[in-house]
Scaffold this motif. Structure first.
Motif, PDB file in Angstrom:
ATOM      1  N   UNK A   1     -46.071  72.549  -4.124  1.00 22.88           N
ATOM      2  CA  UNK A   1     -45.479  73.841  -4.477  1.00 22.88           C
ATOM      3  C   UNK A   1     -45.687  74.192  -5.941  1.00 22.88           C
ATOM      4  N   UNK A   2     -46.127  73.242  -6.746  1.00 20.04           N
ATOM      5  CA  UNK A   2     -46.400  73.533  -8.158  1.00 20.04           C
ATOM      6  C   UNK A   2     -47.800  74.090  -8.359  1.00 20.04           C
ATOM      7  N   UNK A   3     -48.592  74.137  -7.308  1.00 19.96           N
ATOM      8  CA  UNK A   3     -49.962  74.631  -7.388  1.00 19.96           C
ATOM      9  C   UNK A   3     -49.982  76.126  -7.057  1.00 19.96           C
TER      10      UNK A   3
ATOM     11  N   UNK B   1     -37.053  72.011   2.885  1.00 18.02           N
ATOM     12  CA  UNK B   1     -37.240  70.562   2.799  1.00 18.02           C
ATOM     13  C   UNK B   1     -38.368  70.258   1.824  1.00 18.02           C
ATOM     14  N   UNK B   2     -39.391  71.070   1.850  1.00 19.42           N
ATOM     15  CA  UNK B   2     -40.579  70.822   1.036  1.00 19.42           C
ATOM     16  C   UNK B   2     -40.426  71.274  -0.410  1.00 19.42           C
ATOM     17  N   UNK B   3     -39.475  72.152  -0.697  1.00 19.28           N
ATOM     18  CA  UNK B   3     -39.437  72.779  -2.014  1.00 19.28           C
ATOM     19  C   UNK B   3     -38.522  72.097  -3.014  1.00 19.28           C
ATOM     20  N   UNK B   4     -37.933  70.975  -2.649  1.00 16.55           N
ATOM     21  CA  UNK B   4     -37.062  70.310  -3.613  1.00 16.55           C
ATOM     22  C   UNK B   4     -37.862  69.938  -4.854  1.00 16.55           C
ATOM     23  N   UNK B   5     -37.216  69.956  -5.972  1.00 20.23           N
ATOM     24  CA  UNK B   5     -37.888  69.724  -7.259  1.00 20.23           C
ATOM     25  C   UNK B   5     -37.996  68.221  -7.519  1.00 20.23           C
ATOM     26  N   UNK B   6     -38.996  67.603  -6.937  1.00 18.36           N
ATOM     27  CA  UNK B   6     -39.190  66.169  -7.095  1.00 18.36           C
ATOM     28  C   UNK B   6     -40.241  65.903  -8.156  1.00 18.36           C
ATOM     29  N   UNK B   7     -40.017  64.896  -8.921  1.00 20.49           N
ATOM     30  CA  UNK B   7     -41.040  64.451  -9.871  1.00 20.49           C
ATOM     31  C   UNK B   7     -41.715  63.241  -9.238  1.00 20.49           C
ATOM     32  N   UNK B   8     -42.869  63.445  -8.638  1.00 23.42           N
ATOM     33  CA  UNK B   8     -43.538  62.382  -7.892  1.00 23.42           C
ATOM     34  C   UNK B   8     -43.964  61.211  -8.778  1.00 23.42           C
TER      35      UNK B   8
ATOM     36  N   UNK C   1     -49.454  78.436  -3.344  1.00 23.21           N
ATOM     37  CA  UNK C   1     -48.488  79.514  -3.158  1.00 23.21           C
ATOM     38  C   UNK C   1     -49.186  80.805  -2.727  1.00 23.21           C
ATOM     39  N   UNK C   2     -50.296  81.100  -3.355  1.00 19.86           N
ATOM     40  CA  UNK C   2     -51.060  82.298  -3.008  1.00 19.86           C
ATOM     41  C   UNK C   2     -51.594  82.213  -1.574  1.00 19.86           C
ATOM     42  N   UNK C   3     -52.089  81.051  -1.186  1.00 20.17           N
ATOM     43  CA  UNK C   3     -52.596  80.871   0.179  1.00 20.17           C
ATOM     44  C   UNK C   3     -51.486  81.059   1.203  1.00 20.17           C
ATOM     45  N   UNK C   4     -50.292  80.558   0.908  1.00 20.68           N
ATOM     46  CA  UNK C   4     -49.176  80.703   1.831  1.00 20.68           C
ATOM     47  C   UNK C   4     -48.761  82.167   1.964  1.00 20.68           C
TER      48      UNK C   4
END
Length: 79
Positions: free
Chosen positions: A38-40, A70-77, A44-47
């Motif tokens: 989600x940081x890319x 579920x996918x948009x949580x702000x995780x620092x991988x 976001x544009x493709x979605x």
């Protein structure tokens, strides 16, 4: 290869090695369902294009954007 951290998903590692990309990818569920980056801005544009096309052909009801929370949580991988 060693995953970036010890996060688990479904009883195993949440990280899977991609031989084609030569890097790990993160998944919270199935290995066949990698999480979206989600940081890319390109993702976001493709979605947004997917939403627009589904709305155009009146199939938006079949798309489940409610699961995106579920996918948009702000995780620092890499922390």
């Amino acid at each position: 290869m060693v995953p970036p951290n010890n996060w688990s998903a479904g009883g195993g590692s949440a990280w899977e090695w991609s031989h084609a990309r030569k890097q790990f990818y993160f998944h919270r569920f199935s290995k066949g369902q990698p999480d979206l980056d989600w940081r890319n801005p390109a993702m976001e544009e493709a979605l947004l294009h997917v939403y627009a096309e589904l709305a155009r052909v009146d199939c938006l009801a079949a798309f489940k954007p409610a699961t995106f929370n579920i996918q948009t949580s702000n995780l620092c991988y890499w922390c």
